[in-house]
Enzyme design. Structure first.
Site, PDB file in Angstrom:
ATOM      1  N   SER A   1       5.312  17.597  14.976  1.00 15.59           N
ATOM      2  CA  SER A   1       5.126  18.724  14.112  1.00 15.59           C
ATOM      3  C   SER A   1       6.250  18.938  13.369  1.00 15.59           C
ATOM      4  CB  SER A   1       4.864  19.827  15.039  1.00 15.59           C
ATOM      5  OG  SER A   1       5.980  19.951  15.959  1.00 15.59           O
TER       6      SER A   1
ATOM      7  N   GLN B   1      15.428  24.760  20.666  1.00 13.76           N
ATOM      8  CA  GLN B   1      16.282  24.685  19.646  1.00 13.76           C
ATOM      9  C   GLN B   1      16.957  23.440  19.505  1.00 13.76           C
ATOM     10  OE1 GLN B   1      17.931  25.591  16.750  1.00 13.76           O
ATOM     11  NE2 GLN B   1      18.211  27.640  17.618  1.00 13.76           N
TER      12      GLN B   1
ATOM     13  N   GLU C   1       8.360  21.775  10.823  1.00 10.21           N
ATOM     14  CA  GLU C   1       8.655  23.130  10.225  1.00 10.21           C
ATOM     15  C   GLU C   1       9.205  23.132   8.847  1.00 10.21           C
ATOM     16  OE1 GLU C   1      10.577  25.358  13.335  1.00 10.21           O
ATOM     17  OE2 GLU C   1      11.984  26.101  11.775  1.00 10.21           O
TER      18      GLU C   1
ATOM     19  N   HIS D   1       9.655  17.979  17.396  1.00 13.24           N
ATOM     20  CA  HIS D   1       9.121  19.143  16.297  1.00 13.24           C
ATOM     21  C   HIS D   1      10.478  18.936  15.398  1.00 13.24           C
ATOM     22  CE1 HIS D   1       7.992  23.112  14.686  1.00 13.24           C
ATOM     23  NE2 HIS D   1       9.271  23.149  14.632  1.00 13.24           N
TER      24      HIS D   1
ATOM     25  N   GLY E   1      13.066  36.969  17.528  1.00 15.49           N
ATOM     26  CA  GLY E   1      13.623  36.945  16.104  1.00 15.49           C
ATOM     27  C   GLY E   1      15.110  37.494  16.415  1.00 15.49           C
ATOM     28  N   ASP E   2      15.753  37.814  15.149  1.00 10.29           N
ATOM     29  CA  ASP E   2      17.206  38.336  15.232  1.00 10.29           C
ATOM     30  C   ASP E   2      17.303  39.355  14.478  1.00 10.29           C
ATOM     31  OD1 ASP E   2      18.538  36.446  17.005  1.00 10.29           O
ATOM     32  OD2 ASP E   2      18.451  34.941  15.352  1.00 10.29           O
TER      33      ASP E   2
HETATM   34  P1  FAD Z   1      13.633  35.921  23.452  1.00  6.22           P
HETATM   35  O1  FAD Z   1      12.902  34.916  24.185  1.00  6.22           O
HETATM   36  O2  FAD Z   1      12.974  37.217  23.690  1.00  6.22           O
HETATM   37  O3  FAD Z   1      15.164  35.877  24.177  1.00  6.22           O
HETATM   38  C1  FAD Z   1      16.235  36.343  23.491  1.00  6.22           C
HETATM   39  C2  FAD Z   1      17.306  36.618  24.462  1.00  6.22           C
HETATM   40  O4  FAD Z   1      17.041  37.621  25.281  1.00  6.22           O
HETATM   41  C3  FAD Z   1      17.629  35.493  25.208  1.00  6.22           C
HETATM   42  O5  FAD Z   1      19.195  35.533  25.387  1.00  6.22           O
HETATM   43  C4  FAD Z   1      16.990  35.635  26.656  1.00  6.22           C
HETATM   44  O6  FAD Z   1      17.793  35.363  27.814  1.00  6.22           O
HETATM   45  C5  FAD Z   1      16.777  37.474  26.630  1.00  6.22           C
HETATM   46  N1  FAD Z   1      15.619  37.870  27.271  1.00  6.22           N
HETATM   47  C6  FAD Z   1      14.551  37.176  26.923  1.00  6.22           C
HETATM   48  N2  FAD Z   1      13.459  38.040  27.508  1.00  6.22           N
HETATM   49  C7  FAD Z   1      14.040  39.145  27.985  1.00  6.22           C
HETATM   50  C8  FAD Z   1      13.604  40.182  28.598  1.00  6.22           C
HETATM   51  N3  FAD Z   1      12.336  40.403  28.802  1.00  6.22           N
HETATM   52  N4  FAD Z   1      14.580  41.050  28.960  1.00  6.22           N
HETATM   53  C9  FAD Z   1      15.992  41.106  28.732  1.00  6.22           C
HETATM   54  N5  FAD Z   1      16.201  39.908  28.193  1.00  6.22           N
HETATM   55  C10 FAD Z   1      15.305  38.833  27.759  1.00  6.22           C
HETATM   56  N6  FAD Z   1      14.072  33.182  14.290  1.00  6.22           N
HETATM   57  C11 FAD Z   1      13.512  33.795  12.985  1.00  6.22           C
HETATM   58  O7  FAD Z   1      14.247  34.764  12.622  1.00  6.22           O
HETATM   59  N7  FAD Z   1      12.313  33.147  12.619  1.00  6.22           N
HETATM   60  C12 FAD Z   1      11.734  32.065  12.786  1.00  6.22           C
HETATM   61  O8  FAD Z   1      10.693  31.641  12.248  1.00  6.22           O
HETATM   62  C13 FAD Z   1      12.367  31.473  13.866  1.00  6.22           C
HETATM   63  N8  FAD Z   1      11.797  30.307  14.553  1.00  6.22           N
HETATM   64  C14 FAD Z   1      12.117  29.723  15.661  1.00  6.22           C
HETATM   65  C15 FAD Z   1      11.883  28.615  16.152  1.00  6.22           C
HETATM   66  C16 FAD Z   1      12.210  27.749  17.131  1.00  6.22           C
HETATM   67  C17 FAD Z   1      11.450  26.616  17.470  1.00  6.22           C
HETATM   68  C18 FAD Z   1      13.437  28.396  17.812  1.00  6.22           C
HETATM   69  C19 FAD Z   1      14.002  27.578  18.989  1.00  6.22           C
HETATM   70  C20 FAD Z   1      14.136  29.399  17.074  1.00  6.22           C
HETATM   71  C21 FAD Z   1      13.702  29.965  16.298  1.00  6.22           C
HETATM   72  N9  FAD Z   1      14.195  31.387  15.746  1.00  6.22           N
HETATM   73  C22 FAD Z   1      13.711  31.999  14.763  1.00  6.22           C
HETATM   74  C23 FAD Z   1      15.335  32.020  16.137  1.00  6.22           C
HETATM   75  C24 FAD Z   1      15.023  32.738  17.388  1.00  6.22           C
HETATM   76  O9  FAD Z   1      14.350  34.139  16.711  1.00  6.22           O
HETATM   77  C25 FAD Z   1      16.408  33.334  17.821  1.00  6.22           C
HETATM   78  O10 FAD Z   1      17.180  32.463  18.594  1.00  6.22           O
HETATM   79  C26 FAD Z   1      16.334  34.803  18.547  1.00  6.22           C
HETATM   80  O11 FAD Z   1      17.728  35.285  18.695  1.00  6.22           O
HETATM   81  C27 FAD Z   1      15.337  34.567  19.939  1.00  6.22           C
HETATM   82  O12 FAD Z   1      14.208  34.476  19.887  1.00  6.22           O
HETATM   83  P2  FAD Z   1      13.306  34.165  21.047  1.00  6.22           P
HETATM   84  O13 FAD Z   1      11.907  34.289  20.760  1.00  6.22           O
HETATM   85  O14 FAD Z   1      13.913  32.913  21.726  1.00  6.22           O
HETATM   86  O15 FAD Z   1      13.775  35.428  22.088  1.00  6.22           O
END
Ligand code: FAD
Length: 282
Positions: free
Chosen positions: A10, A170, A12, A260, A102-103
């Site tokens: 894939s 990542q 991106e 990917h 997301g961030d």
């Molecule tokens: P989560 O899985 O929600 O985790 C975030 C943090 O919180 C982690 O430290 C985890 O340990 C902790 N955590 C998770 N679930 C919980 C919970 N239920 N309660 C308490 N703590 C929890 N960013 C963008 O802005 N746009 C994009 O399009 C984008 N695409 C990405 C694609 C890939 C393949 C990857 C690997 C990253 C991408 N990112 C993107 C970056 C990502 O949004 C950031 O790394 C963000 O900080 C975390 O997103 P996540 O979905 O992994 O979060």
């Protein structure tokens, strides 16, 4: 295409901000499509900042007959806005989403309440059943905000328990980080496939900045080598293709189910790496 020997590929993209960028992406995706990827994905700006742009590109690509997955996070949106966007994707024939927390957009402080990815996955499953194949993010070198290694793996498990189908990592340059992580995922009861995210090397400064932000480690010897090339872009690219091709080879030879690529909207060096690996015929 779904047999065990198939290597999933894939690519991106990020949504370009200018007409020139959009024009260039049309050419880029046509050229990368010649490599037979299983799907493309298009990122989503922090806080939903590219909502319309991502949706526009994804629906255009779908109309062109490409398989494409939008990345999605709640950003600052409420449930109604998310339902509307997901409904539009469903109506457009999109059947795969990369579901993320997301961030925080830069400059927003902590103004937004970020919604964890497991909650987004549960939300999509609740409202759309099994319509979408859901990808989630995974971090072999551990998410920078995670409290601990095992807690991050447990939260990843939570995303699969909520209904995610597969993970994309990542990027990383040390294959052992991925293999060790996969062992821990298995021990935690995760059986879904997790695809390594691969970052081609095209520019040392950008890569170093990016890596510091997202917690990806560039091994010291690679940093040192890249610093040596300074303005010798040709040598840097050649080194990058060799290094990343070897990384991919090691991953695939040891059981990674696919790759990917973070293409940065460029055909090269992704095409060279994929051709090197002989994957375009997979
Ligand atoms: P989560 O899985 O929600 O985790 C975030 C943090 O919180 C982690 O430290 C985890 O340990 C902790 N955590 C998770 N679930 C919980 C919970 N239920 N309660 C308490 N703590 C929890 N960013 C963008 O802005 N746009 C994009 O399009 C984008 N695409 C990405 C694609 C890939 C393949 C990857 C690997 C990253 C991408 N990112 C993107 C970056 C990502 O949004 C950031 O790394 C963000 O900080 C975390 O997103 P996540 O979905 O992994 O979060």
């Amino acid at each position: 295409m779904n047999d065990d020997t198939h290597i999933r590929l894939s690519f991106e993209f990020f949504p370009p901000k200018t007409d020139v960028g959009r024009e260039k992406l049309i050419k880029t995706r046509a050229e990368l499509n010649a490599l037979n990827p299983d799907f493309f994905s298009v990122t989503y700006g922090a806080g939903g900042s590219t909502r319309d742009n991502t949706r526009g590109i994804v629906t255009t690509m779908k109309e062109e007959g490409l398989s494409v997955a939008p990345h999605l996070s709640f950003g600052g949106d409420d449930e109604e806005a998310m339902l509307s966007l997901l409904g539009q994707y469903k109506d457009a024939g999109i059947d795969r989403i990369v579901a993320l927390r997301g961030d925080m957009p830069s400059g927003m402080g902590s103004a937004l309440q970020l919604v964890y990815a497991n909650e987004l996955v549960a939300f999509i499953r609740k409202h759309f059943g099994d319509h979408f194949h859901l990808e989630v993010a995974a971090y072999p070198e551990i998410h920078p905000e995670a409290a601990s290694y095992s807690e991050d793996v447990q939260y990843l498990k939570g995303k699969f328990d909520a209904g995610a189908n597969s993970g994309i990592t990542q990027y990383f340059f040390n294959p052992d980080a991925y293999f060790y992580f996969m062992e821990h995922c298995e021990q935690a009861g995760i059986s879904q496939p997790i695809y390594p995210g691969i970052m081609p090397i095209t520019n040392y400064r950008n890569l170093a900045r990016f890596s510091d932000n997202c917690g990806a480690e560039i091994p010291r010897w690679v940093r040192k080598r890249l610093e040596d090339f300074a303005d010798d872009q040709e040598s840097l690219l050649a080194f990058g293709v060799e290094l990343v091709s070897e990384l991919c080879e090691t991953l695939l030879e040891n059981g990674a189910p696919g790759l990917h690529f973070y293409t940065m909207n460029q055909v090269e060096p992704v095409r060279q790496i994929v051709q090197h690996l002989g994957l375009q015929d997979a």
